[in-house]
Write an enzyme that holds these catalytic residues in place. Structure first.
Site, PDB file in Angstrom:
ATOM      1  N   HIS A  11     -17.642  73.639  -9.699  1.00  0.00           N
ATOM      2  CA  HIS A  11     -17.797  74.851  -8.886  1.00  0.00           C
ATOM      3  C   HIS A  11     -19.238  75.012  -8.419  1.00  0.00           C
ATOM      4  O   HIS A  11     -19.711  76.122  -8.206  1.00  0.00           O
ATOM      5  CB  HIS A  11     -17.387  76.099  -9.677  1.00  0.00           C
ATOM      6  CG  HIS A  11     -15.987  76.083 -10.166  1.00  0.00           C
ATOM      7  ND1 HIS A  11     -15.588  75.350 -11.252  1.00  0.00           N
ATOM      8  CD2 HIS A  11     -14.868  76.693  -9.703  1.00  0.00           C
ATOM      9  CE1 HIS A  11     -14.292  75.516 -11.455  1.00  0.00           C
ATOM     10  NE2 HIS A  11     -13.827  76.322 -10.518  1.00  0.00           N
ATOM     11  N   GLU A  20      -5.471  70.707  -0.750  1.00  0.00           N
ATOM     12  CA  GLU A  20      -6.511  70.671   0.288  1.00  0.00           C
ATOM     13  C   GLU A  20      -6.131  69.709   1.397  1.00  0.00           C
ATOM     14  O   GLU A  20      -6.404  69.958   2.571  1.00  0.00           O
ATOM     15  CB  GLU A  20      -7.861  70.301  -0.327  1.00  0.00           C
ATOM     16  CG  GLU A  20      -8.457  71.392  -1.206  1.00  0.00           C
ATOM     17  CD  GLU A  20      -7.778  71.534  -2.559  1.00  0.00           C
ATOM     18  OE1 GLU A  20      -7.078  70.583  -2.975  1.00  0.00           O
ATOM     19  OE2 GLU A  20      -7.927  72.593  -3.199  1.00  0.00           O
TER      20      GLU A  20
END
Lengths: 362, 438
Positions: free
Chosen positions: A154, A85
């Protein structure tokens, strides 16, 4: 008119389809398809728009938001990235400096943290530190929020972290129509935008009753998504339902949950879907709270220092003498997002209902 | 289970106790310095591979040292870039100017004209010579110690000083710490104080250039200490994954403030050797040899421009001065290190090479140094006419709120009004200097 409204053209009132769509047959899309459409149109209109992220290329994204885009626009403009990321955001900063308009995807908002230095210290600060010589016109898309049994990695809703950073805009759509118009606005914006997609409502709005079947978007008018280009200005809230009793401030999934609770309890509320939290539509908030005299703030994220705290402070500062009850917040609990106890964590109908009862008591 | 510890036994009873290794530099203040353990190889001995060669054939370059200039002041071997004397004099001039600039700005900080300064003394070749090997519109993503690039690219000194003084001439509106320059016109990216963030950004820029079928490449500079950041890993990885036209320059100047290079891993391997694990071309270069610096950067630029791939270059050099005006190196390292550094001083080495070629002499050198110092002094005076840090408000107050976003949202507008109100309360008659400099 809020100050930010002038930033995006064409100007549209919420939920009003643009004129160009009137001649065409009605088209209903879920939020994934609406996002895909926005990306496709943006790539068609501006050859500097590139889409990148983990699994977004050939595969089309784990939620299918980028399906078909690589085939249509080529590998040079839609490509997979390493699982990094930091690298994804950093490369987007460099691409933006070159003159591209990157749309990186972070596969889950929970994974965005390794990219935070590049977002906070770099993307958000380039314009300021270079006195506008360099800008970061990127839109970071990322599915966020819970309700899908995703466990703590998540399910998170980290929007308050980004709202706290000067130089970032944070957008959270609640309907397919909005998702398309807001995403196109975000991509066309010359500042970095965090675009959080509430994944629980990708396929249909959520009532808060996890044990009831999901109703697909096509059964709801908000899934009518015109073809072609349209934008929804960043910083303009949507009045989802109108009522005199109470103002409810929400965004993303929670807009639909509070709507369902109000319907069930027969409460007539101004449900204000904020759509963007920075810039915030303060005028719409003030107007509604001054009308109803009561305000409930609902978000899924953890409570302490959540964006609800900012909203509560703003409402209190600006509408204090119009308030007939203390401002209430309904939020997730201050725990990591649990897996098996997801529905005990989730700010569902009971928590919202009790808060409404309390706020409407006198 | 034979390897299960006996819960009754004393921990580690039957095995040697583990010990933690905390790196320690060889020399501390007061120590006599002996650099004989540093293997610098011989100038001219390294072969020069083809620019398109496979990274795995370059293993020796990650551990050796590309050197051109010998102790005899002559250029040796296949890495000699064979620059004409005029180009060499230009290179020497930029390096001398960089040093003169550093001297004057350091003094300016000590005189209270600004808050902060960073010299690059001893490292001038790694920016000036490397930059000369690039095209002027190749994009550079520097760290904070590459002022030599701006000087080489012809960025006006007065702009640099205006920025250092945060005065009314400062194009960055007094927002950045001194020396955090930015000049898009000179393809020079805005410098960040956060370390190594520029390295994967450079790769992203290079990827964009490749996406567009451009011919420009990107280059980035990072200190050896900063290679410890995850961003540097991302840079190496993205560079190799996308075969990006980029050069990753690692300036190994041995010290990161008070932490020696061992804290970035130098006790076990070289920084150029990082390239091997990624499949990047890697070169380890004498960073105090301007000809070697030029040649290595040129090699990497040719490679990138031919779509043959990215290169990681370790410039092996020495930070002759402190990290910045904020630290005193005599508190953590031996003062003898600078004198004993086995690879000498880059300015002197290039000067001596030109003299050896019969293209220069001590008299011209003296004259050049004097002229550089006087030029910097003159420009400093011009910049001071725009004000120095702390002398009044040099930029209109509202500029504090500008450029956070392209347009001013309501909350910043409200905050700007509050800030203006506070100034009016403190200075009811208004500030005579506001927006006009000191």
């Amino acid at each position: 008119m809020s100050e930010t409204e002038t930033m995006s053209a064409p100007d549209q009132t919420p939920d009003q389809a643009p004129n160009q769509a009137e001649a065409k047959p009605e088209r209903r899309l879920n939020m994934i398809e609406a996002i895909n459409d926005a990306l496709d149109i943006s790539m068609q209109r501006d050859e500097n728009v590139v889409v990148m992220g983990e699994d977004v290329g050939y595969f089309g994204g784990v939620f299918r938001c980028t399906a078909g885009l690589q085939e249509k626009h080529g590998k040079n403009r839609v490509f997979d990235t390493p699982i990094s990321e930091c690298g994804i955001i950093a490369a987007a900063v460099g691409m933006g400096a070159y003159g591209l308009r990157p749309v990186p995807e972070i596969q889950f908002a929970d994974y965005i943290y390794p990219g935070l230095d590049q977002l906070i210290s770099e993307a958000a600060r380039l314009r300021y530190r270079s006195a506008a010589e360099y800008i970061a016109p990127m839109t970071v898309r990322s599915p966020f929020g819970g309700g899908i049994f995703g466990g703590q990695t998540h399910s998170q809703s980290p929007e308050a972290i980004f709202a706290h950073v000067s130089g970032l805009k944070t957008v959270i759509p609640a309907t397919p129509y909005d998702a398309k118009g807001l995403l196109i606005s975000a991509i066309e914006d010359n500042d970095p935008v965090i675009f959080f997609e509430p994944k629980r409502i990708y396929n249909g709005p959520f009532s808060g009753y996890y044990d009831k079947p999901v109703q697909p978007w096509k059964k709801f008018d908000q899934s009518v998504v015109p073809e072609g280009h349209y934008t929804i200005p960043l910083g303009k809230a949507r009045l989802a339902t109108e009522g005199e009793q109470v103002t409810i401030l929400a965004y993303g999934t929670m807009v639909h949950v509070v709507e369902a609770v109000c319907k069930e309890k027969g409460i007539e509320a101004d449900v204000l879907d904020l759509r963007t939290i920075v810039p915030l539509d303060i005028e719409a908030i003030e107007a509604s709270v001054k009308k109803t005299g009561r305000c409930l703030i609902v978000h899924e994220a953890t409570r302490t220092a959540g964006f609800g705290a900012e909203l509560s402070a703003l409402v209190t500062e600006r509408c204090f003498y119009h308030l007939e009850a203390p401002v209430e917040r309904v939020t997730g609990f201050d725990t990591p997002y649990p897996h098996s106890l997801e529905w005990a964590y989730f700010p569902g109908p009971i928590r919202i209902g009790e808060a409404l009862d309390k706020i409407l008591k006198d | 289970m034979a390897d299960r510890p006996d819960p009754q036994a004393q921990a580690g009873h039957n095995a040697p106790g583990l010990s933690l290794h905390v790196p320690e530099p060889k020399f501390r203040p007061g120590d006599a310095v002996d650099f004989s353990h540093v293997d610098v190889g011989e100038p001219g001995k390294q072969p020069r591979p083809d620019e398109t060669c496979a990274p795995e054939t370059m293993r020796d370059f990650a551990y050796g040292l590309v050197r051109v200039l010998g102790d005899d002041n002559r250029a040796h071997g296949p890495w000699d870039p064979k620059l004409d004397p005029e180009t060499l004099r230009t290179m020497l001039g930029h390096m001398a100017m960089t040093r003169a600039f550093d001297e004057r700005m350091f003094r300016g900080q000590r005189q209270g004209k600004t808050s902060f300064y960073m010299k690059c003394t001893g490292e001038e070749a790694t920016s000036v010579a490397a930059s000369m090997a690039l095209a002027s519109d190749d994009m550079v993503f520097p760290s904070y110690r590459q002022q030599g690039i701006l000087i080489q690219r012809g960025y006006p000194l007065i702009e640099m000083i205006n920025q250092i003084y945060s005065n009314r001439g400062d194009k960055l509106k007094g927002r950045q710490l001194p020396i955090m320059y930015s000049s898009k016109e000179h393809s020079f990216f805005t410098i960040s104080g956060n370390l190594a963030t520029q390295t994967p950004q450079a790769v992203g820029w290079a990827m964009a250039s490749a996406i567009k079928g451009d011919t420009r490449i990107a280059a980035t500079w990072v200190g050896e200490g900063s290679t410890a950041e995850g961003d540097f890993h991302s840079a190496c990885l993205f560079a190799t994954v996308y075969n990006a036209p980029v050069i990753l320059n690692v300036i190994n100047n041995q010290w990161a403030i008070s932490s020696f290079s061992g804290f970035a891993g130098a006790e076990r391997t070289t920084f150029a050797a990082r390239a091997l694990g990624y499949g990047l071309a890697g070169l380890r270069v004498d960073g105090n040899d301007p000809l070697a610096c030029y040649a290595a950067e040129q090699w990497a630029a040719n490679r990138a421009r031919a779509n043959a791939g990215p290169t990681l270059i370790e410039f092996f050099t020495y930070r002759a001065e402190g990290h910045s005006t904020s630290d005193d190196p005599s508190g953590y390292r031996s003062a003898q290190e600078r004198e004993e550094w086995p690879l000498g001083d880059p300015v002197m080495r290039l000067k001596n090479h030109l003299i050896e070629l019969g293209e220069w002499d001590e008299e011209r050198q003296e004259k050049m140094d004097l002229e550089a110092a006087e030029h910097v002094k003159k420009v400093t005076k011009e910049a001071e006419a725009n004000g120095i840090l702390g002398h009044g408000l040099h930029h209109p107050f509202r500029t504090m709120f500008e450029d956070v976003f392209e347009e001013l949202p309501w909350h910043l507008k409200e905050q700007a009004e509050q800030a203006i109100h506070e100034r009016e309360t403190k200075f009811p008659g208004g500030l005579p200097n506001e927006g006009k400099g000191a």
